[in-house]
Design an enzyme around this catalytic site. Structure first.
Site, short mmCIF file in Angstrom:
data_model
loop_
_atom_site.label_atom_id
_atom_site.label_comp_id
_atom_site.label_asym_id
_atom_site.label_seq_id
_atom_site.Cartn_x
_atom_site.Cartn_y
_atom_site.Cartn_z
N LEU A 17 11.29 -21.14 -4.83
CA LEU A 17 10.63 -20.03 -4.12
C LEU A 17 9.25 -19.80 -4.74
O LEU A 17 9.15 -19.44 -5.92
CB LEU A 17 11.49 -18.77 -4.27
N ASP A 22 0.83 -1.21 0.00
CA ASP A 22 0.00 0.00 0.00
C ASP A 22 0.87 1.26 0.00
O ASP A 22 1.94 1.27 0.60
CB ASP A 22 -0.91 -0.02 1.24
N HIS A 47 2.73 3.21 -9.10
CA HIS A 47 2.63 1.76 -9.32
C HIS A 47 3.85 1.24 -10.07
O HIS A 47 4.32 0.13 -9.83
CB HIS A 47 1.35 1.43 -10.10
C1 FPP Z 1 -2.02 0.01 -3.33
O1 FPP Z 1 -1.51 1.32 -3.27
C2 FPP Z 1 -1.42 -0.67 -4.46
C3 FPP Z 1 -2.12 -1.26 -5.47
C4 FPP Z 1 -3.60 -1.27 -5.52
C5 FPP Z 1 -1.44 -1.86 -6.62
C6 FPP Z 1 -0.18 -2.58 -6.28
C7 FPP Z 1 0.53 -2.84 -7.53
C8 FPP Z 1 1.86 -2.84 -7.71
C9 FPP Z 1 2.87 -2.65 -6.63
C10 FPP Z 1 2.39 -3.08 -9.04
C11 FPP Z 1 2.00 -4.46 -9.45
C12 FPP Z 1 2.94 -4.99 -10.35
C13 FPP Z 1 3.48 -6.19 -10.21
C14 FPP Z 1 4.46 -6.57 -11.23
C15 FPP Z 1 3.14 -7.16 -9.11
P1 FPP Z 1 -2.52 2.53 -3.47
O2 FPP Z 1 -2.60 2.86 -4.90
O3 FPP Z 1 -3.84 2.18 -2.83
O4 FPP Z 1 -1.81 3.65 -2.68
P2 FPP Z 1 -2.47 4.82 -1.85
O5 FPP Z 1 -3.07 4.19 -0.62
O6 FPP Z 1 -1.32 5.70 -1.54
O7 FPP Z 1 -3.49 5.48 -2.74
#
Ligand code: FPP
Length: 237
Positions: free
Chosen positions: A134, A24, A41
């Protein structure tokens, strides 16, 4: 908690086989830099690769990441597409990336609504990586309640009149992984957000204010040290 020079390098044992991450804070990380959320992201995807590598290096056998929840479809299409595209790019690169060759890929979640191209890549990588050491579970279009409903319906379809806890565990998307020993959530929120609710029954929970793109190897080590500082009694004394 930063790692100091006096601390020994971390190496986990059989008490910590499985770490799960709620990644997050990507959006806030980007917004703090006056950048679009999609950029968060993108950097978050790089952090994800680094964290998986570090977990493998310290001896973790199973890593699970929450990449896209059943609720995330309500985000603006541009952001949804950006996350799905990052996943596609990641899977494409895995084919030729030497580091990624040690990983057994599993996708957990309802794949039926995913774009066809992504589904094909998932099927291919799961099949070709099956004998590796893994295990990386990528939760994609995943929700724990959805998973439980899916599991119970599967058991009903198999003709079960009553079920045991083992039946339910065995019908979940995570059936071939041990339950998580440690769940790490970045970004400062103190909740599980519909992630691994059944499997988290005895997991240690670790919350950090660090935003996902900033998560360092030392931050992961701090979570691991926190785990070992706790004594897990599984309801006993
Ligand atoms: C939450 O942060 C994150 C997500 C909903 C997406 C997570 C995705 C990635 C880390 C990239 C995925 C890629 C791969 C290759 C696995 P948020 O957007 O809710 O953050 P915020 O709370 O600051 O708004």
């Amino acid at each position: 908690m930063a790692q100091t020079q006096t601390e020994n390098p971390i190496r986990v044992d059989a008490r910590l086989r499985h770490i799960a991450f709620i990644m997050d804070g990507n959006g806030r990380w980007a917004q703090k830099r006056m950048m679009p959320r999609e950029y968060g992201h993108k950097v978050g995807a790089a952090t994800f690769k680094k964290v998986v590598r570090h977990c493998g290096d310290i001896g973790i056998k199973t890593v699970t990441v929450y990449a896209f929840s059943t609720e995330n479809w309500s985000r603006p299409p541009r952001e949804v597409n950006a996350i799905l595209r990052l996943l596609e790019e990641y899977l494409d690169k895995c084919e030729n990336d030497r580091e990624a060759q040690d990983i057994r890929y599993r996708f957990i979640g309802d794949q039926s609504v995913l774009p066809e191209g992504l589904r094909r890549r998932i099927e291919h990588i799961e099949r070709t990586s099956a004998d590796r050491e893994l295990t990386l579970n990528i939760a994609l279009n995943y929700g724990a309640r959805d998973e439980l409903v899916h599991a119970v319906n599967r058991l009903i379809a198999e003709g079960k009149q009553s079920v045991t806890a083992e039946d339910i565990s065995g019908a979940l998307y995570t059936a071939d992984s041990p339950d998580p020993d440690l769940i790490v959530r970045t970004g400062g929120e103190l909740r599980l957000s519909n992630f691994l609710l059944w499997q988290a029954a005895y997991a240690e929970l670790y919350f950090t204010d660090v935003l996902w793109p900033d998560l360092s190897d030392q931050d992961v080590d701090a979570a691991v040290r926190h785990f070992y500082a706790r004594q897990r009694r599984f309801g006993g004394v």
